[in-house]
Motif scaffolding. Structure first.
Motif, mmCIF file in Angstrom:
data_model
loop_
_atom_site.group_PDB
_atom_site.id
_atom_site.type_symbol
_atom_site.label_atom_id
_atom_site.label_comp_id
_atom_site.label_asym_id
_atom_site.label_seq_id
_atom_site.Cartn_x
_atom_site.Cartn_y
_atom_site.Cartn_z
ATOM 1 N N PHE A 169 43.075 39.069 37.113
ATOM 2 C CA PHE A 169 44.522 39.190 37.032
ATOM 3 C C PHE A 169 45.132 37.974 37.725
ATOM 4 N N ARG A 170 45.967 37.234 36.999
ATOM 5 C CA ARG A 170 46.411 35.893 37.425
ATOM 6 C C ARG A 170 47.483 35.865 38.511
ATOM 7 N N GLN A 171 48.217 36.961 38.671
ATOM 8 C CA GLN A 171 49.244 37.012 39.712
ATOM 9 C C GLN A 171 49.155 38.332 40.459
ATOM 10 N N SER A 172 49.421 38.247 41.756
ATOM 11 C CA SER A 172 49.531 39.475 42.547
ATOM 12 C C SER A 172 50.876 39.465 43.262
ATOM 13 N N PHE A 173 51.401 40.675 43.450
ATOM 14 C CA PHE A 173 52.722 40.855 44.040
ATOM 15 C C PHE A 173 52.651 41.955 45.083
ATOM 16 N N LEU A 174 53.269 41.714 46.217
ATOM 17 C CA LEU A 174 53.412 42.741 47.242
ATOM 18 C C LEU A 174 54.903 42.938 47.458
ATOM 19 N N ILE A 187 37.038 45.287 40.546
ATOM 20 C CA ILE A 187 36.043 44.435 41.193
ATOM 21 C C ILE A 187 36.748 43.242 41.820
ATOM 22 N N ASP A 188 36.260 42.832 42.984
ATOM 23 C CA ASP A 188 36.776 41.642 43.644
ATOM 24 C C ASP A 188 36.070 40.431 43.067
ATOM 25 N N LEU A 189 36.836 39.398 42.779
ATOM 26 C CA LEU A 189 36.298 38.141 42.293
ATOM 27 C C LEU A 189 36.501 37.077 43.376
ATOM 28 N N ALA A 190 35.928 35.902 43.171
ATOM 29 C CA ALA A 190 36.067 34.837 44.163
ATOM 30 C C ALA A 190 37.536 34.512 44.438
ATOM 31 N N ASP A 191 38.348 34.503 43.395
ATOM 32 C CA ASP A 191 39.775 34.255 43.554
ATOM 33 C C ASP A 191 40.561 35.182 42.651
ATOM 34 N N GLY A 192 40.520 36.457 42.952
ATOM 35 C CA GLY A 192 41.280 37.405 42.169
ATOM 36 C C GLY A 192 40.659 38.783 42.147
ATOM 37 N N LEU A 193 41.113 39.569 41.204
ATOM 38 C CA LEU A 193 40.725 40.959 41.064
ATOM 39 C C LEU A 193 40.707 41.261 39.571
ATOM 40 N N ASP A 194 39.782 42.120 39.139
ATOM 41 C CA ASP A 194 39.752 42.494 37.722
ATOM 42 C C ASP A 194 39.348 43.947 37.613
ATOM 43 N N VAL A 195 39.540 44.482 36.422
ATOM 44 C CA VAL A 195 39.139 45.846 36.128
ATOM 45 C C VAL A 195 37.640 45.869 35.911
ATOM 46 N N ALA A 196 36.950 46.804 36.519
ATOM 47 C CA ALA A 196 35.499 46.941 36.324
ATOM 48 C C ALA A 196 35.215 47.354 34.885
ATOM 49 N N ASN A 197 34.218 46.746 34.285
ATOM 50 C CA ASN A 197 33.814 47.068 32.913
ATOM 51 C C ASN A 197 34.940 46.930 31.894
ATOM 52 N N SER A 198 35.782 45.879 32.052
ATOM 53 C CA SER A 198 36.873 45.714 31.081
ATOM 54 C C SER A 198 36.433 44.956 29.864
ATOM 55 N N GLN A 236 44.142 56.553 42.751
ATOM 56 C CA GLN A 236 43.279 55.561 42.106
ATOM 57 C C GLN A 236 44.112 54.371 41.639
ATOM 58 N N TRP A 237 43.414 53.270 41.345
ATOM 59 C CA TRP A 237 44.052 52.132 40.701
ATOM 60 C C TRP A 237 44.523 52.593 39.327
ATOM 61 N N ILE A 238 45.715 52.150 38.918
ATOM 62 C CA ILE A 238 46.261 52.510 37.609
ATOM 63 C C ILE A 238 46.476 51.231 36.800
ATOM 64 N N LEU A 239 45.814 51.165 35.656
ATOM 65 C CA LEU A 239 46.002 50.062 34.723
ATOM 66 C C LEU A 239 47.011 50.499 33.678
ATOM 67 N N THR A 240 48.051 49.715 33.512
ATOM 68 C CA THR A 240 49.044 49.968 32.469
ATOM 69 C C THR A 240 48.930 48.854 31.445
ATOM 70 N N ARG A 241 48.637 49.228 30.230
ATOM 71 C CA ARG A 241 48.539 48.262 29.126
ATOM 72 C C ARG A 241 49.946 47.856 28.687
ATOM 73 N N ALA A 242 50.044 46.765 27.965
ATOM 74 C CA ALA A 242 51.327 46.263 27.467
ATOM 75 C C ALA A 242 52.032 47.292 26.583
ATOM 76 N N THR A 243 51.277 48.244 26.064
ATOM 77 C CA THR A 243 51.838 49.308 25.230
ATOM 78 C C THR A 243 52.454 50.432 26.053
ATOM 79 N N GLY A 244 52.214 50.443 27.359
ATOM 80 C CA GLY A 244 52.693 51.505 28.229
ATOM 81 C C GLY A 244 51.635 52.550 28.534
ATOM 82 N N GLU A 245 50.499 52.484 27.828
ATOM 83 C CA GLU A 245 49.402 53.427 28.081
ATOM 84 C C GLU A 245 48.840 53.187 29.485
ATOM 85 N N GLN A 246 48.635 54.274 30.231
ATOM 86 C CA GLN A 246 48.118 54.159 31.594
ATOM 87 C C GLN A 246 46.810 54.913 31.743
ATOM 88 N N GLN A 247 45.931 54.352 32.582
ATOM 89 C CA GLN A 247 44.667 55.014 32.872
ATOM 90 C C GLN A 247 44.175 54.610 34.261
#
Length: 125
Positions: A55-60, A114-125, A98-109
């Protein structure tokens, strides 16, 4: 220092900070600013980071505990994902959440991440 509430979220694709702020200001019901965009009467503050992986941007987003939001963080992220047509990942909002992923369609799950060297991603995406 007054107590504060916060939420952290991540965008799959980089997006204009002003678009994010405009959406948050309308959906949450209070004015939010950032280092790059200062606004009069702001109650919220948005910290922005960019990443080279996942994920290219993070916001707090932080705001005073005494300020109520119009909608839940999960609903705000649904509206944001649809508005910017990009996937949004919301950090858990409580101990048993839990972490909630919202797709561009509005669908949530609920998802794992997973932590990456410079970022974060969904496991098994």
């Amino acid at each position: 220092m007054a107590k504060a509430k916060s939420m952290q979220f991540f965008l799959k694709e980089k997006c204009d900070e002003i678009k994010i702020l405009e959406h948050l200001n309308c959906s949450l019901g209070f004015i939010t600013e950032s280092l790059d965009v200062t606004l009069e009467n702001a109650l919220g503050f948005l910290q922005v980071e960019t990443h080279s992986m996942g994920f290219r941007q993070s916001f707090l987003l932080s705001w005073p505990e005494s300020v109520a939001t119009l909608i839940s963080p999960q609903e705000a992220m649904r509206g944001l994902a649809i508005a910017i047509k990009a996937d949004v990942l919301l950090e858990p909002q409580g101990i048993d959440q839990q972490w909630i992923l919202t797709r561009a369609t509005g669908e949530q799950q609920a998802v794992g991440v997973i932590d990456l060297a410079d970022g974060l991603d969904v496991a098994n995406s």
